[in-house]
Design an enzyme around this catalytic site. Structure first.
Site: not given
Ligand code: FPP
Length: 254
Positions: A34, A36, A51, A81, A85, A145, A209
């Site tokens: 979380d 990004n 992301h 969910e 977005r 892994l 969670l």
């Molecule tokens: C939540 O952060 C993150 C996500 C919903 C996407 C997670 C995806 C990745 C980390 C990349 C995935 C990579 C592969 C290879 C599948 P958010 O966007 O909700 O962050 P925020 O809460 O700060 O807005």
């Protein structure tokens, strides 16, 4: 050499790094990746830049988990969910698996990593699903892994699915209600065959969670950090494992 030792031990003290106990590495680590969006916003960048950067952390932490000898790493990449977005963000997120795999699959194979997916395939765009399924196919025989992508995953939907299947068995007379046990539910979950996580990590300071592995996390140790996922390093990962190793797991006993 020093760098390699440091990568393994991490930073706990300016003087002496506290070693990780190689006999007590969590077998299964699950991560809610979380932060990004906030990471990007803080830099004046669009959310998708977060992301994209988060994808690089996926590589970093996969390799770190592999080096530690973790057997299963489950990453929450997209929830049931997350379709709410904006369309452009969803489209970007759906391109990440193929982008990641086109760059990293070769190295994952060289490292004996087995790719799996845990989630609802039917709603995924074909380009996303095909990339993941191809990686699953190519790595099916690997014994290192297990990198398990929770992609279009939702725990309540998963549990409802399991309850439906169990109900059908009851209705057909194959199972008596009083005989239903933990194992019946577990074997109908998308995680069937994978042990429950020993350790859950969530980045970005949120303490919830978010519909992630609600059944499977019943006895998992939890570790939260304020660090945003794009900035999450191998050292942070070791901090989480070190903290895990300090905990006494009692499973309701004494
Ligand atoms: C939540 O952060 C993150 C996500 C919903 C996407 C997670 C995806 C990745 C980390 C990349 C995935 C990579 C592969 C290879 C599948 P958010 O966007 O909700 O962050 P925020 O809460 O700060 O807005």
């Amino acid at each position: 050499m020093f760098q390699r030792l440091r990568a393994f031990f991490g930073k706990t003290s300016a003087l002496l790094p506290q070693a990780l106990d190689t006999d007590n590495i969590p077998q299964h680590i699950a991560i809610i990746m979380d932060g990004n969006g906030r990471w990007a916003k803080n830099r004046g960048l669009p959310r998708i830049a977060g992301h994209h950067s988060g994808m690089k952390t996926v590589k970093r932490i996969t390799m770190a988990a592999d080096r530690l000898g973790v057997k299963y790493l489950t990453l929450y990449a997209f929830s049931t969910e997350n379709w709410k977005r904006p369309k452009a963000e969803v489209e970007f997120l759906m391109k990440l698996p193929q982008q990641f795999l086109s760059i990293e699959l070769k190295e994952l194979i060289e490292n004996n990593v087995q790719v799996r997916m845990m989630g609802y395939k039917e709603d995924l765009p074909s380009h996303t699903l095909e990339a993941v399924e191809e990686a699953v196919r190519q790595t099916a025989g690997n014994t290192g892994l297990v990198l398990n992508f929770a992609l279009n995953y939702g725990s309540r939907k998963e549990m409802i699915g399991a309850v439906r299947q169990i109900s059908e068995a009851v209705q057909a007379g194959r199972l008596a209600p009083q005989d239903i046990e933990d194992s019946h539910l577990a074997e109908h979950l998308l995680s069937a065959g994978i042990p429950d996580p020993d350790l859950l990590i969530r980045t970005s300071g949120e303490l919830r969670l978010s519909n992630f592995m609600l059944w499977q996390l019943a006895y998992s140790e939890m570790w939260f950090t304020d660090v945003y996922w794009p900035e999450f390093t191998e050292e942070h990962f070791h901090d989480a494992v070190r903290e895990y190793q300090r905990r006494a797991r009692r499973y309701g006993g004494l």
